[in-house]
Design a protein around this motif. Structure first.
Motif, PDB file in Angstrom:
ATOM      1  N   VAL A 112       0.841  -1.195   0.000  1.00 43.41           N
ATOM      2  CA  VAL A 112       0.000   0.000   0.000  1.00 43.41           C
ATOM      3  C   VAL A 112       0.878   1.248   0.000  1.00 43.41           C
ATOM      4  O   VAL A 112       0.622   2.212  -0.729  1.00 43.41           O
ATOM      5  CB  VAL A 112      -0.939  -0.014   1.219  1.00 43.41           C
ATOM      6  CG1 VAL A 112      -1.775   1.248   1.266  1.00 43.41           C
ATOM      7  CG2 VAL A 112      -1.833  -1.235   1.178  1.00 43.41           C
ATOM      8  N   TYR A 113       1.941   1.212   0.805  1.00 47.53           N
ATOM      9  CA  TYR A 113       2.886   2.338   0.785  1.00 47.53           C
ATOM     10  C   TYR A 113       3.490   2.493  -0.610  1.00 47.53           C
ATOM     11  O   TYR A 113       3.678   3.598  -1.100  1.00 47.53           O
ATOM     12  CB  TYR A 113       4.015   2.116   1.789  1.00 47.53           C
ATOM     13  CG  TYR A 113       3.634   2.382   3.209  1.00 47.53           C
ATOM     14  CD1 TYR A 113       3.501   3.682   3.670  1.00 47.53           C
ATOM     15  CD2 TYR A 113       3.413   1.350   4.104  1.00 47.53           C
ATOM     16  CE1 TYR A 113       3.153   3.940   4.978  1.00 47.53           C
ATOM     17  CE2 TYR A 113       3.070   1.596   5.404  1.00 47.53           C
ATOM     18  CZ  TYR A 113       2.942   2.886   5.843  1.00 47.53           C
ATOM     19  OH  TYR A 113       2.591   3.135   7.131  1.00 47.53           O
ATOM     20  N   PHE A 116       2.167   1.703  -3.482  1.00 47.94           N
ATOM     21  CA  PHE A 116       1.145   2.306  -4.343  1.00 47.94           C
ATOM     22  C   PHE A 116       1.066   3.809  -4.096  1.00 47.94           C
ATOM     23  O   PHE A 116       1.056   4.614  -5.028  1.00 47.94           O
ATOM     24  CB  PHE A 116      -0.202   1.637  -4.043  1.00 47.94           C
ATOM     25  CG  PHE A 116      -1.367   2.232  -4.768  1.00 47.94           C
ATOM     26  CD1 PHE A 116      -1.525   2.045  -6.131  1.00 47.94           C
ATOM     27  CD2 PHE A 116      -2.315   2.973  -4.089  1.00 47.94           C
ATOM     28  CE1 PHE A 116      -2.608   2.592  -6.793  1.00 47.94           C
ATOM     29  CE2 PHE A 116      -3.403   3.520  -4.745  1.00 47.94           C
ATOM     30  CZ  PHE A 116      -3.547   3.329  -6.101  1.00 47.94           C
ATOM     31  N   PHE A 117       1.039   4.171  -2.823  1.00 45.86           N
ATOM     32  CA  PHE A 117       0.964   5.580  -2.432  1.00 45.86           C
ATOM     33  C   PHE A 117       2.183   6.336  -2.967  1.00 45.86           C
ATOM     34  O   PHE A 117       2.066   7.431  -3.519  1.00 45.86           O
ATOM     35  CB  PHE A 117       0.899   5.638  -0.904  1.00 45.86           C
ATOM     36  CG  PHE A 117       0.684   7.006  -0.337  1.00 45.86           C
ATOM     37  CD1 PHE A 117      -0.470   7.719  -0.622  1.00 45.86           C
ATOM     38  CD2 PHE A 117       1.627   7.562   0.502  1.00 45.86           C
ATOM     39  CE1 PHE A 117      -0.672   8.968  -0.080  1.00 45.86           C
ATOM     40  CE2 PHE A 117       1.424   8.817   1.052  1.00 45.86           C
ATOM     41  CZ  PHE A 117       0.273   9.524   0.755  1.00 45.86           C
TER      42      PHE A 117
END
Lengths: 462, 294, 432
Positions: A285-286, A288-289
């Motif tokens: 998720v990081y 992607f961010f």
């Protein structure tokens, strides 16, 4: 999954053995009334018989399953025509794959020759034979065990002690898995690395300034011969880790200080778990961010300022990695700060120091070893972090200290070298294991030093 | 500068009147239990506490205590554990502020200043009223840095020479100079227990406080180190006002001029140390001193 | 007064002289600390807002109402209702003719292609499924909501700016006009997208779903749980209750502590070298993924379980031993049940870690493009975080929405697991 069925049958046999053993012990002393004459409770005699029935059979089954594919493979190869057998290992592997697919009725990559058909049939036969044999061996072993266990049951027999020692050895066995894991890591990376160093000299690997692992796969292919210098990868890894630390250490440390020294109980009660959410967010998720929000943001703002920012800049990856590490630093610092005894605070406050003077001049210096240990652990984590850099950092090795440019890291290279099609013997694939070895060793040293420092620090105040 | 406001005098006198009105050599409990036996005032008081109540949450830890602490005297506070003597001591430089649930009522003055005034700043207060704690608590820094800590944070010296001088004087006064002058760079926590406690006293003295509060300073020390500290307290008396909490009646007798006996959060009896130990007037004091409990 | 008093007046004056400055510094320090906390919280808020604002719309899908005529000559010219014929029929033609009927004046190849492109290629699959399950439909007419193409989807959801010049927008003016006509008639709308939650992966963003990845994650986690919980608890029991203090147990302890800090990708290398290349287990299988994650989560579970065992007071053990229970009976009858809530909490947290892990699974090939939903731990599969990684790499604008939505689902599972862990801890926490 016929092995599943076999295991179910074994479990059934074990249940039967349990009942038989228990019954026998009760019968030997003349029914439930005579249980006092037994050394152990009847259920222990049941367990004892069940262990005799199941344990050896399960062990043999486990060994059989783990070894059979290798043995069958060797047998199939031995039966192949000379021309195929002498192929280089990589291509031989492909042929074997095809044979296996053919045997299982899957689609095959190449054309199916008569020899392949024969080999596939052979393979299939061998597998069936192997399975049939394993069923016979395992089941007869189970029945044999059952009868041995059953015979051993007698009133004076110390079934409980036997069962307990088996349990103890099971526990011991489980606890060795940690050691086998470490050993497995070391051996698996080491062997492949040694093969790699036979192809690429270790000096060139450690001190080379160029990294471009593209190798010509066939002799006639035009391509670079490959360069395996690890320095640019490490420079990139360290650059990103440094940026991450510059973000995480001040924010993590200051928020730990604020939350443990200044914040009211209510503020702390909701701010702390909210901050710790950051620790629970998966790294993908990081990534992607970082790749889709932070990197474009930095690039666009850099463009406004007239800076040429790569869209895979080290800054974006480092920044987001820093955010990820904030809770790590902050919870470790929190532990360490709370371990500083209250008497230190009292001494400083009692002399008339302000709160911040107490924190800066007494608590932080006293907690310094612990904090340094925590930071080392965080660095080790930053170096080993994979997903953020795979998604947000670059692929091409670039020896630079400019955070606006794109760099690559050790973990990114491991992933790129191993994801997708691979031949197991090319230096390109083996290089990934050499990088893995290096990564393992560096993080190991960092962890050992950090854990040692933290432990010493704890002991100082206990 | 040391004058007492008329209110305080009146209050003190009134209180004295009540108390002195009807005591007998061995007071009968019925009359004396709610008031303090003996003279709570001092001829030349530096700190005056009046009607102090301390609560921990809902629990009353100190009940209506009034006591003067005189200039250049050593006042000892004794009593069984949990009697509130340490709590009272920590009120005198507001160390109780560090405990969230603690609440102080009443009036405590340092010279003219009400130290629980809402506008009062605890930082200069604690520079004037220093504290030495039960367990020696040197910072994990060098001996020099330990002593220099106070002068540095308060900005007492302007250059290195002055600071050196302050550190040397403080260590001299604490009687530690000769033992450590050659190893000022070594870590303070490496000293022996007695030396550590003298280092903590030096650290307190270096700020040049007016009052030094000592919370059982010898409880963690061996008899020889204790004797050194007691000597030191006697020497320090000439320049400072000292309030000491102690478990040991012998120590109170040796070092103090006045003694206050606390029991279950109340101040039972105050008086000249010699009187308290030879002719206690309250039965509780007598029982404690003669070792019937404690 | 005497000399020291004079001295002291000077001290207090000097203290007061610098006091203002010191309090300024105090305030600055405090503000800096508060700023750090707020910054951290801001990052949390930013990430969640960013992901939710991008992802919530993926739970809806734009569908177009089409009047479908199930023409016999297209589906089953021979009229035999043979499933093979039905399955192979050209259902896309039905969709195309329905579209042509809507816009009869569309001429020219290019224009027609744009018209057909408005509806997803998945529409034909919907029709096939309907006909296969109910052949009676053939010959009838039916108004159906069929999924729109991803570009239309993005347009309707407002992710494509209608006012942008035609050259900068993925949708031609002509198509835009058609969509606006449909909107005016109410024949295009956003409906709940069940397929996103249940479907497998697809190259077409509007058809891609996380069902396969969720099942893959489930199988992987089941394998991980079945292996790591018993092994972890057994190790903790041995080290805490049975092991003598010697070199060997020290070695085990040091190992566990170090394994907890080894980068996860190294576990992937181990899995690749040992499980796949040495033992010849299949690539991309949840079984292997679970085994790798087991090795990775074991330290977490062991450390938490040991803490739980340590928290059981010795008096319990003494009580049991005192009435003649054996060491093993004491542990299994008394200590283990009391420590179980703590162990479960640690296990759930370890499972949450395993659920979010990506890197080691890339090493063992769980990164393939897999359309089918896996049916067991030996089938090739991918897991939720890897699916996120794969989609994040896709260029289509619509996949960004899908990625964010998949992250929302993943975070939802993680939050759920953590909440369970917290409840478990609160509920069974014992103070001795």
């Amino acid at each position: 999954m016929s092995n599943t069925l076999l295991i179910l049958i074994l479990l059934g046999l074990m249940a039967l053995a349990y009942r038989l053993g228990m019954r026998r012990s009760q019968r030997l002393v003349g029914g439930p009334g005579g249980v006092r004459d037994l050394h152990s409770l009847p259920s222990y005699y049941g367990f004892f018989t069940a262990i005799w029935c199941g344990l050896p059979a399960l062990l043999v089954l486990f060994l059989w399953v783990s070894l059979q594919s290798g043995v069958i493979r060797d047998l199939v190869i031995a039966d192949l025509p000379e021309a195929v057998r002498t192929l280089p290992p990589a291509q031989l592997g492909l042929v074997i794959n095809d044979i296996q697919n053919l045997a299982q009725g899957n689609i095959v990559s190449g054309e199916v020759s008569l020899e392949m058909e024969r080999a596939a049939a052979h393979y299939q036969r061998l597998r069936q034979t192997s399975f049939a044999a394993s069923v016979v061996v395992v089941l007869s072993l189970a029945l044999l065990g059952l009868s041995v266990g059953w015979r051993l049951v007698s009133p004076k027999f110390r079934a409980r002690n036997r069962v307990e020692s088996v349990i103890k050895w099971l526990l011991v066995g489980c606890s060795t898995i940690a050691i086998f894991t470490t050993l497995g890591i070391v051996l698996s990376v080491l062997f492949e690395s040694i093969r790699f160093f036979e192809m690429v000299p270790i000096g060139e690997f450690l001190f080379g300034l160029d990294w471009s692992p593209q190798m010509a796969i066939r002799e006639d292919q035009v391509g670079s011969s490959g360069a395996f210098g690890v320095i640019p990868l490490f420079a990139g890894t360290l650059l990103i880790a440094l940026i991450a630390m510059l973000v995480a250490v001040p924010i993590g440390l200051m928020s730990a200080i604020y939350l443990s020294e200044y914040a009211g109980a209510r503020f702390r009660a909701w701010a702390k778990p909210l901050l710790e959410i950051l620790a629970g967010i998966p790294t993908v998720v990081y990534g992607f961010f970082a790749a889709l929000t932070v990197a474009p943001f930095i690039r666009d703002n850099g463009a406004l300022l007239g800076l040429d920012v790569s869209s895979e800049s080290a800054l974006a990856a480092g920044l987001v990695m820093g955010i990820m590490i904030i809770p790590f630093i902050s919870s470790l610092s929190d532990d360490v700060i709370n371990a500083v005894p209250q008497s230190m605070r009292d001494a400083s406050l009692g002399i008339g120091a302000t709160h911040s003077e107490t924190v800066r001049k007494v608590i932080l210096p006293a907690a310094l070893p612990g904090i340094v240990g925590g930071i080392l652990l965080a660095v080790s984590r930053a170096i080993g972090e994979t997903m953020i850099v795979v998604m947000a950092a670059g692929l091409s090795a670039n020896l630079t200290a400019n955070p606006l440019q794109s760099v690559t890291t050790v973990t990114v290279q491991i992933v790129t070298l191993l994801v997708g099609d691979q031949e197991f013997d090319s230096p390109k694939t083996l290089a990934a294991f050499a990088l893995g070895l290096l990564l393992f060793l560096i993080t190991l040293v960092l962890n050992v030093v950090a854990l040692h420092v933290v432990r010493k620090y704890r002991e100082a105040y206990e | 500068m040391l004058s007492i406001t008329p209110d305080t005098v009146a209050l003190g006198a009134a209180r004295k009147g009540v108390i002195t009105a009807g005591f007998s050599p061995v007071a009968d409990d019925a009359r004396a239990i709610n008031g303090t036996v003996g003279d709570i005032t001092s001829a030349d008081p530096r700190m005056t506490a009046r009607n102090v109540n301390v609560y921990y949450g809902d629990k009353l830890a100190i009940n209506n205590v009034s006591l003067d602490i005189g200039v250049n005297e050593v006042i000892a506070m004794i009593g069984p554990s949990g009697c509130g003597k340490s709590t009272f001591l920590r009120c005198l430089n507001r160390m109780n502020d560090t405990i969230d649930i603690c609440r102080v009522e009443g009036e405590i003055r340092l010279d003219d200043q009400d130290i629980y005034d809402s506008g009062l700043d605890v930082v200069p207060l604690r520079a004037q009223v220093g504290m030495v704690f039960q367990k020696p608590n040197p910072f994990p820094k060098s001996i020099y840095d330990n002593v220099a800590y106070g002068p540095r944070i308060h900005g007492l010296t302007s250059n290195k020479n002055d600071l050196d001088e302050v550190v040397e004087q403080a260590l001299l006064k604490a009687g530690l100079w000769d033992e450590v002058k050659d190893r000022l760079d070594e870590v303070g926590t490496g000293l022996s227990g007695g030396q550590q406690q003298r280092l903590c006293i030096a650290r307190t003295i270096a700020v040049a406080p007016e009052v030094i509060l000592m919370d059982e300073p010898c409880s963690a020390l061996d008899p020889i180190a204790t004797a050194r500290i007691e000597e030191l307290i006697d020497e320090l008396r000439e320049q400072y006002t000292i309030a000491i909490v102690t478990h040991s009646m012998q120590q109170a007798a040796r070092v103090s001029q006045r003694t206050a006996y606390f029991h279950l959060g109340e101040l039972v009896e105050v008086g000249k140390t010699d009187d308290i130990f030879t002719t206690p007037r309250h039965r509780l004091t007598e029982d404690y001193i003669t070792g019937r409990f404690g | 007064m005497n000399k020291p008093a004079v001295d002291q007046t000077r001290t207090i004056d000097r203290v007061n002289a610098t006091l203002k400055q010191r309090y300024n510094r105090e305030r600055r320090f405090r503000r800096f600390g508060l700023a750090a906390v707020i910054l951290g919280l801001l990052f949390v808020a930013l990430m969640f807002l960013n992901i939710i604002s991008q992802g919530y719309s993926a739970f809806y899908q734009t569908r177009i109402l089409l009047d479908i005529e199930y023409r016999q000559e297209v589906i089953d010219p021979a009229g035999e209702r043979d499933p093979a014929t039905l399955s192979a029929a050209d259902y896309a033609a039905l969709v195309k003719s329905a579209l042509r009927a809507l816009y009869p004046d569309v001429k020219g190849r290019g224009e027609k292609r744009e018209l057909y492109g408005m509806v997803s290629s998945g529409a034909a699959l919907v029709l096939r499924q309907r006909v296969m399950s109910d052949p009676e439909l053939i010959g009838s007419r039916q108004a159906l909501w069929l999924p729109a193409d991803d570009d239309i989807d993005m347009l309707v959801k407002g992710r494509i700016d209608r006012n942008a010049p035609e050259s900068e927008r993925r949708i031609k003016n002509r198509v835009l006009a058609w969509v606006e006509q449909l909107e005016a008639r109410g024949a295009i709308e956003k409906q709940f997208n069940l397929g996103f939650l249940t479907g497998g992966d697809s190259r077409e963003p509007e058809l891609a779903g996380i069902g396969g990845a969720v099942m893959g994650s489930l199988y992987t986690l089941i394998v991980t749980l079945l292996l790591s919980f018993p092994i972890g608890v057994a190790t903790a029991l041995y080290l805490e209750e049975f092991a003598p203090r010697n070199r060997w147990t020290d070695l085990v302890e040091v190992n566990i502590n170090n394994l907890a800090a080894v980068p996860s990708i190294v576990f992937g290398l181990l899995g690749l070298a040992v499980f796949i290349n040495f033992f010849g287990l299949p690539r991309s299988a949840p079984l292997v993924g679970g085994m790798v994650l087991t090795l990775m989560t074991l330290p977490t579970i062991i450390i938490a379980s040991r803490a739980a065992l340590k928290a059981v007071p010795p008096s319990i053990r003494e009580a049991a031993l005192g009435i003649g229970a054996s060491r093993t009976q004491t542990v299994f009858h008394h200590v283990l049940p009391l420590a179980m809530p703590g162990m479960l909490t640690g296990t759930i947290i370890g499972m949450a870690q395993a659920l979010g892990e990506t890197a080691p699974l890339l090493m063992i090939g769980m990164v393939a493009f897999i359309v089918d939903i896996p049916g067991g731990p030996m089938d090739p599969a991918t897991v939720l975080p890897v699916q996120i990684f794969l989609w994040a790499d896709s260029p289509e604008r619509a996949f960004m929405e899908k990625t964010s939505a998949a992250i929302m689902v993943l975070l939802g599972f993680l939050i759920l697991m953590n909440v369970i862990a917290v409840i478990l801890r609160k509920r069974f926490e014992r103070r001795w």
